[in-house]
Motif scaffolding. Sequence first.
Motif, PDB file in Angstrom:
ATOM      1  N   VAL A 109       0.826  -1.201   0.000  1.00  0.00           N
ATOM      2  CA  VAL A 109       0.000   0.000   0.000  1.00  0.00           C
ATOM      3  C   VAL A 109       0.864   1.256   0.000  1.00  0.00           C
ATOM      4  N   ARG A 110       1.821   1.350   0.921  1.00  0.00           N
ATOM      5  CA  ARG A 110       2.589   2.578   1.076  1.00  0.00           C
ATOM      6  C   ARG A 110       3.570   2.793  -0.073  1.00  0.00           C
ATOM      7  N   SER A 112       3.047   2.241  -3.071  1.00  0.00           N
ATOM      8  CA  SER A 112       2.316   2.757  -4.231  1.00  0.00           C
ATOM      9  C   SER A 112       2.190   4.274  -4.206  1.00  0.00           C
ATOM     10  N   ILE A 113       2.335   4.881  -3.038  1.00  0.00           N
ATOM     11  CA  ILE A 113       2.213   6.340  -2.936  1.00  0.00           C
ATOM     12  C   ILE A 113       3.358   7.029  -3.665  1.00  0.00           C
ATOM     13  N   SER A 149      -7.894  -4.120   0.139  1.00  0.00           N
ATOM     14  CA  SER A 149      -7.700  -2.681  -0.042  1.00  0.00           C
ATOM     15  C   SER A 149      -8.691  -2.094  -1.046  1.00  0.00           C
ATOM     16  N   GLY A 152     -11.365   0.190   0.486  1.00  0.00           N
ATOM     17  CA  GLY A 152     -10.993   1.580   0.684  1.00  0.00           C
ATOM     18  C   GLY A 152     -11.764   2.302   1.764  1.00  0.00           C
ATOM     19  N   ALA A 170      -5.955   3.930  -1.555  1.00  0.00           N
ATOM     20  CA  ALA A 170      -4.545   3.774  -1.942  1.00  0.00           C
ATOM     21  C   ALA A 170      -4.496   3.371  -3.404  1.00  0.00           C
ATOM     22  N   TYR A 172      -2.576   1.309  -4.856  1.00  0.00           N
ATOM     23  CA  TYR A 172      -2.494  -0.158  -4.959  1.00  0.00           C
ATOM     24  C   TYR A 172      -3.890  -0.758  -5.046  1.00  0.00           C
ATOM     25  N   GLN A 312      -1.203   5.598   9.009  1.00  0.00           N
ATOM     26  CA  GLN A 312      -0.464   6.044   7.836  1.00  0.00           C
ATOM     27  C   GLN A 312      -1.403   6.377   6.681  1.00  0.00           C
ATOM     28  N   GLY A 314      -3.215   6.106   3.306  1.00  0.00           N
ATOM     29  CA  GLY A 314      -3.536   4.939   2.491  1.00  0.00           C
ATOM     30  C   GLY A 314      -4.014   3.742   3.283  1.00  0.00           C
ATOM     31  N   ASP A 315      -3.787   3.738   4.604  1.00  0.00           N
ATOM     32  CA  ASP A 315      -4.241   2.630   5.445  1.00  0.00           C
ATOM     33  C   ASP A 315      -5.693   2.837   5.865  1.00  0.00           C
TER      34      ASP A 315
END
Length: 355
Positions: A109-110, A112-113, A149, A152, A170, A172, A312, A314-315
Amino acid sequence: MKILVTGAAGFIGSHVALYLLARGDDVVGLDNLNDYYDPNLKRARLERIKAFSECTLDDGIYPEICARSAHRGHFTFHKIDLADRPAMADLFAAEGFDRVVHLAAQAGVRYSIDNPFAYVDSNITGFLTVLEGCRHHGVGHLVYASTSSAYGANTHIPFSVSEPADHPVAFYGATKRANELMAHSYSHLFGLPTTGLRFFTVYGPWGRPDMALFKFTKAILDDQPIEVFNYGHHKRDFTYIDDIVQGVVAALDHVAEGDPDWDSEKPAPDRSKAPWRIFNIGNEQPVELMHYIGLLEEQLGKKAEKILLPLQPGDVPDTYADVSSLVEATGYRPDTPVDEGVRRFVAWYRAYYNA
């Protein structure tokens, strides 16, 4: 059957390949062995698959695996990037797969940012090459990995495939939701049976080093602090790897069919008149992160030094799977308790890293 498993050097892919070989299927593995995390771990997984297919596996952790089947399938491996269109087309043309289990993807997930193009190359372009290969070469069923995910911003739990999943938070998750929609178009246009599986926080032996359990274990054993996001209050539907594998294979064996009663005025989001299905695979038992860490500390015999941090970007705060449609369709329900799963992971980690 002859089955293509993409991401065969990955965490889930390597376990799926072993399971299919154990029941006698021939497996063709594909992976690009990129360096998103330690390629040596990926190669070790491939060696394990090769050893099993040649009946020489003895990793000291699961000695019973070689006894699962009197007839083991044949394993071959191709190092190919999903986005390499000519190589993918040649592979499908040469092999003549009966079915495909598509697990290769750019995960995280992270990550992908900051690295969105890696996700387009692998998860969008790469998925299209798989769809095209299946379309042109008569593949009987495509099963592919999606993700929790995809839900969302949805806060209605447990997450159900009968509800829309159109607000990923996110990138992802957005690419995986795109996969589900791409698959539907191919199921509709070409009659290709496709099944998407939304995985919920997979963990277990041979796992990914970027996942929480792996990172926490390494840090605690190295006397380093661990970062605990959302101050440890969020919950995850931690799903043990063996449960994921059996869910994947159960879905593979139940070829997606169109629903003749599907109503376009009230469209069900998990099925269609086309041979297209979506399922959750989760443990249906959300566990608070602090409790998860406590189970790990118990197995390691050491306390963690915790750095408490906010959630965080996106989480999501909580995940919780409703797997009723998977049970109805396949008869399979994940059931490994999280304390048993953590125990097995720690046993593997200590043996593999001599920790």
